[in-house]
Design a protein around this motif. Structure first.
Motif, PDB file in Angstrom:
ATOM      1  N   VAL A   8       8.328 -15.093   3.853  1.00  0.00           N
ATOM      2  CA  VAL A   8       9.168 -14.171   4.624  1.00  0.00           C
ATOM      3  C   VAL A   8       9.080 -14.530   6.106  1.00  0.00           C
ATOM      4  O   VAL A   8       7.988 -14.551   6.677  1.00  0.00           O
ATOM      5  N   THR A 171      13.359 -10.762   6.997  1.00  0.00           N
ATOM      6  CA  THR A 171      12.738  -9.465   6.685  1.00  0.00           C
ATOM      7  C   THR A 171      13.712  -8.497   6.020  1.00  0.00           C
ATOM      8  O   THR A 171      13.300  -7.692   5.187  1.00  0.00           O
ATOM      9  N   ALA A 174      13.688  -9.609   2.411  1.00  0.00           N
ATOM     10  CA  ALA A 174      12.398  -9.276   1.802  1.00  0.00           C
ATOM     11  C   ALA A 174      12.295  -7.776   1.537  1.00  0.00           C
ATOM     12  O   ALA A 174      11.873  -7.348   0.454  1.00  0.00           O
ATOM     13  N   ASN A 175      12.708  -6.984   2.516  1.00  0.00           N
ATOM     14  CA  ASN A 175      12.594  -5.532   2.363  1.00  0.00           C
ATOM     15  C   ASN A 175      13.569  -4.996   1.328  1.00  0.00           C
ATOM     16  O   ASN A 175      13.252  -4.060   0.587  1.00  0.00           O
ATOM     17  N   LYS A 180       7.252  -9.980  -0.681  1.00  0.00           N
ATOM     18  CA  LYS A 180       6.399 -10.366   0.438  1.00  0.00           C
ATOM     19  C   LYS A 180       5.988 -11.830   0.292  1.00  0.00           C
ATOM     20  O   LYS A 180       6.136 -12.423  -0.795  1.00  0.00           O
ATOM     21  N   THR A 181       5.498 -12.404   1.363  1.00  0.00           N
ATOM     22  CA  THR A 181       5.076 -13.796   1.344  1.00  0.00           C
ATOM     23  C   THR A 181       4.042 -14.013   0.241  1.00  0.00           C
ATOM     24  O   THR A 181       3.103 -13.234   0.095  1.00  0.00           O
ATOM     25  N   ASP A 183       4.822 -14.039  -3.024  1.00  0.00           N
ATOM     26  CA  ASP A 183       5.435 -13.680  -4.305  1.00  0.00           C
ATOM     27  C   ASP A 183       6.055 -14.932  -4.929  1.00  0.00           C
ATOM     28  O   ASP A 183       6.375 -15.889  -4.235  1.00  0.00           O
TER      29      ASP A 183
ATOM     30  N   ARG B  76      12.665   0.122   4.623  1.00  0.00           N
ATOM     31  CA  ARG B  76      11.326  -0.467   4.712  1.00  0.00           C
ATOM     32  C   ARG B  76      11.067  -0.989   6.129  1.00  0.00           C
ATOM     33  O   ARG B  76       9.958  -0.838   6.649  1.00  0.00           O
ATOM     34  N   THR B  77      12.096  -1.545   6.743  1.00  0.00           N
ATOM     35  CA  THR B  77      11.970  -1.994   8.142  1.00  0.00           C
ATOM     36  C   THR B  77      11.580  -0.824   9.042  1.00  0.00           C
ATOM     37  O   THR B  77      10.680  -0.933   9.879  1.00  0.00           O
ATOM     38  N   PHE B  80       7.889   0.164   8.537  1.00  0.00           N
ATOM     39  CA  PHE B  80       6.945  -0.692   9.276  1.00  0.00           C
ATOM     40  C   PHE B  80       6.899  -0.277  10.743  1.00  0.00           C
ATOM     41  O   PHE B  80       5.825  -0.213  11.347  1.00  0.00           O
ATOM     42  N   ASN B  85       3.924   4.224   4.956  1.00  0.00           N
ATOM     43  CA  ASN B  85       4.134   3.418   3.758  1.00  0.00           C
ATOM     44  C   ASN B  85       4.750   4.245   2.631  1.00  0.00           C
ATOM     45  O   ASN B  85       4.101   4.550   1.632  1.00  0.00           O
TER      46      ASN B  85
END
Lengths: 189, 189
Positions: A8, A171, A174-175, A180-181, A183, B76-77, B80, B85
């Motif tokens: 990501v 991002t 990914a979101n 996430k990195t 995976d 999700r952004t 963060f 969470n």
């Protein structure tokens, strides 16, 4: 199954040697913070501020080494926050893309183009590409699993003996996928 | 072809009658800014600040009318940025979700749960569901077209005579797909 690890990419910037000097002063050099998945590439300790017409990010990580042209890669969400409208592009293809103001400890640079939303892509080492039956510039569909599972179309294959197998998404992607990195994704077509 | 219009949901909040009073004072009432796609629902003129451990958003739109329980829906952004969470959940299912501080002109409320990332879903009027052969709670795969085309899996069907046909995705999903409100998506499975 043709699996590929996910990497990501948060917003980041590549600097030209000229802009590095303008931003950090004569004799400035990037210093390595940590290596990236692609051989020879690294995240630098140095950061810059990027300033758009609507908002700014105070600490954008520089990726090294320097490149021929300065390039800022942001997500679409970031672009809205900055107030710029970058196109979705492959890295290096910045003609007619968006501009931005970049600020470093030694000075400021206004670039007229160089801001892009990176097109999702997979780096294949030549051996991985051969094993998976994939050719350079091929468009792929890739499945990400999970409660927000999805299939990304238009994933660009980039094949080189200098690359390590890794899929780069931003991002937002990914979101949206809950990914996430690290995976594992699956090339399905 | 089973098409459905896309509605992109930015971060927003639903308030309980009790929290509306705590935030806006006795006799407070929401006033309509503009109607939403679902009959009777509207974006209010009123906004609140939401404050997480890491960041805050000064102006989060309230959607009306009031609901039984207060619920903040973020991407999700956003999560963060706030430093919370939240789980991916269907609207209304907030048990054990994340908490947040909410600030209005008349006071502040700290909710222990109610912050979620909304699970993507399609509202079907009963007639649309019948026409498309879809049942309540079915999981669907939906294609979004374009240069960032993708297929969203795990899209939840919600069927009611009170609903108007509309697919709700959040800003991460919209940005990952290069999609915007009013685009047409295609149910493919």
């Amino acid at each position: 199954m043709r699996t590929v690890p996910v990497g990501v990419s948060a917003r980041h910037i590549h600097l030209s040697p000229e802009d590095l000097v303008l931003l950090f002063g004569e004799c400035a050099a990037l210093t390595e913070f940590k290596p990236l998945s692609q051989p020879g590439q690294y995240a630098a300790n140095e950061t810059v501020e990027v300033i758009g017409p609507k908002g700014s990010f105070p600490k954008v990580r520089i990726l090294g080494p320097v490149r021929r042209r300065t390039q800022l890669e942001v997500s679409r969400t970031d672009a809205f926050a900055l107030g710029v409208n970058p196109p979705v592009r492959e890295s290096g293809n910045i003609a007619g893309s968006a501009g931005i103001v970049i600020k470093g400890p030694a000075g400021e640079v206004k670039i007229e183009e160089g801001v892009i939303v990176a097109a999702r892509h997979i780096h294949f080492h030549t051996n991985d590409a051969e094993r998976y039956g994939i050719t350079d510039k091929q468009r792929l569909s890739v499945r990400l699993h999970g409660e927000r599972g999805l299939v990304l179309d238009q994933v660009i294959a980039r094949v080189s003996p200098d690359y390590a197998l890794d899929m780069h998404i931003d991002t937002d992607e990914a979101n949206a996928a809950g990914a996430k990195t690290g995976d594992q994704a699956e090339i399905i077509g």
